[in-house]
Design a protein around this motif. Structure first.
Motif, short mmCIF file in Angstrom:
data_model
loop_
_atom_site.label_atom_id
_atom_site.label_comp_id
_atom_site.label_asym_id
_atom_site.label_seq_id
_atom_site.Cartn_x
_atom_site.Cartn_y
_atom_site.Cartn_z
N LYS A 169 50.91 43.18 -12.89
CA LYS A 169 50.56 44.37 -11.83
C LYS A 169 49.86 43.34 -10.73
O LYS A 169 50.01 43.45 -9.58
N VAL A 170 48.84 42.63 -11.09
CA VAL A 170 48.04 41.97 -10.29
C VAL A 170 48.60 41.05 -9.68
O VAL A 170 48.60 40.48 -8.51
N ARG A 171 49.32 39.95 -10.39
CA ARG A 171 50.39 39.30 -9.84
C ARG A 171 51.41 39.71 -8.73
O ARG A 171 51.47 39.16 -7.65
N ALA A 172 51.79 40.93 -9.05
CA ALA A 172 52.74 41.55 -8.16
C ALA A 172 51.95 41.93 -6.83
O ALA A 172 52.44 41.74 -5.69
N LEU A 173 50.67 42.32 -7.23
CA LEU A 173 49.79 42.96 -5.82
C LEU A 173 49.53 41.53 -5.09
O LEU A 173 49.19 41.72 -3.75
N THR A 174 49.09 40.52 -5.66
CA THR A 174 48.54 39.40 -4.91
C THR A 174 49.46 38.49 -4.44
O THR A 174 49.35 37.38 -3.81
N GLY A 175 50.89 38.57 -4.98
CA GLY A 175 51.94 37.75 -4.92
C GLY A 175 51.87 36.36 -5.29
O GLY A 175 51.99 35.21 -4.87
N ASP A 176 51.02 36.44 -6.59
CA ASP A 176 50.61 35.20 -7.11
C ASP A 176 51.45 35.08 -8.39
O ASP A 176 50.92 35.18 -9.55
N ALA A 177 52.46 34.45 -8.13
CA ALA A 177 53.28 34.18 -9.49
C ALA A 177 53.35 32.67 -9.62
O ALA A 177 53.32 31.76 -8.80
N GLY A 178 53.26 32.16 -11.01
CA GLY A 178 53.04 30.74 -11.15
C GLY A 178 54.25 30.05 -11.04
O GLY A 178 55.34 30.82 -10.76
N PRO A 179 54.34 28.89 -11.09
CA PRO A 179 55.83 28.02 -10.89
C PRO A 179 56.89 28.65 -12.04
O PRO A 179 56.53 28.85 -13.10
N GLY A 180 57.91 28.97 -11.48
CA GLY A 180 59.12 29.47 -12.24
C GLY A 180 58.98 30.74 -12.84
O GLY A 180 59.86 31.22 -13.63
N GLU A 181 57.80 31.39 -12.45
CA GLU A 181 57.75 32.77 -12.94
C GLU A 181 58.33 33.75 -12.05
O GLU A 181 58.24 33.55 -10.90
N ALA A 182 58.95 34.79 -12.62
CA ALA A 182 59.26 36.01 -11.68
C ALA A 182 58.44 37.19 -12.28
O ALA A 182 58.17 37.25 -13.22
N PHE A 183 58.39 38.03 -11.29
CA PHE A 183 57.75 39.35 -11.49
C PHE A 183 58.68 40.01 -12.34
O PHE A 183 59.82 40.37 -12.10
N GLU A 184 58.13 41.09 -13.08
CA GLU A 184 58.69 41.92 -13.97
C GLU A 184 59.07 43.26 -13.65
O GLU A 184 58.08 44.20 -13.55
N ASP A 185 59.86 43.38 -12.44
CA ASP A 185 60.05 44.51 -11.60
C ASP A 185 60.39 45.70 -12.30
O ASP A 185 60.06 46.91 -12.24
N ASP A 186 61.13 45.45 -13.50
CA ASP A 186 61.57 46.68 -14.30
C ASP A 186 60.19 47.47 -14.92
O ASP A 186 60.12 48.48 -15.50
N GLU A 187 59.14 46.73 -14.94
CA GLU A 187 57.82 47.20 -15.65
C GLU A 187 57.00 48.13 -14.64
O GLU A 187 56.48 49.03 -14.86
N THR A 188 57.31 47.78 -13.13
CA THR A 188 56.52 48.23 -12.25
C THR A 188 57.46 49.18 -11.34
O THR A 188 56.62 49.76 -10.43
#
Length: 198
Positions: free
Chosen positions: A32-51
């Protein structure tokens, strides 16, 4: 420890379940923090299905977009427009004059400056507002326990007063008989403080 990773001593079964629940909550909060801050690590995708709205996350708590929309960051006072700014400043003045000045500020001197018109100094307003927001959170035992006031003094009040009252602080040109406001005002608000229209 045994070969399967279980400890040699007796541990309540519920403890392992609690640890797994905590791990799941940390994972969900991190996403959730990564989704709010737009801070995804290299090669990571946000898990939209959880949010997504109405989807149960692996913490077992159902989230909704309404809850996310209702939660807001504390306002940075210099970004507020009237009349919201005026209301926030009025509340800040009550706290500074009612709590901070009588409880923490001794007589001003060359080493510890203070301006009775501090609310006309944007730098002072910004710093004192941030200190006040921290005070609101850290003096509530429900959010911080018993150590909150100590943390507030060490991490918020002391640095704030050091900066404001120093010989190079915003009250440099203000003395007991004089008030000078234009000595520290920037010509323009930095572009990072402006909000982009969407």
């Amino acid at each position: 420890m045994t070969d399967d990773g279980a400890p040699d001593f007796e541990v309540p079964v519920g403890l392992f379940q609690d640890l797994e629940d905590l791990k799941a909550q940390v994972t969900a909060l991190t996403a959730k923090v990564r989704a709010l801050t737009g801070d995804a690590g290299p090669g990571e995708a946000f898990e939209d299905d959880e949010t997504d709205a109405g989807v149960e996350t692996d913490t077992g708590v159902e989230t909704s977009d309404d809850e996310d929309d209702a939660w807001k960051f504390p306002p940075f006072i210099l970004l507020l427009d009237p009349p919201v700014y005026d209301d926030e400043l009025r509340a800040l003045i009550e706290w500074v004059e009612g709590v901070l000045v009588p409880g923490y500020l001794a007589e001003p001197s060359a080493d510890a400056r203070w301006c009775h018109l501090w609310f006309e100094h944007p730098v002072a307003v910004a710093r004192l507002h941030a200190c006040w927001l921290a005070w609101q959170e850290l003096t509530d035992p429900a959010t911080c326990g018993c150590t909150g006031p100590s943390v507030w003094h060490r991490d918020h009040l002391d640095p704030c007063l050091r900066e404001l009252r120093s010989s190079s602080g915003p009250f440099t040109g203000c003395t007991k008989g004089e008030h000078q406001i234009n000595h520290r005002l920037p010509g323009l608000v930095p572009s990072a403080w402006t909000m982009e229209e969407q």
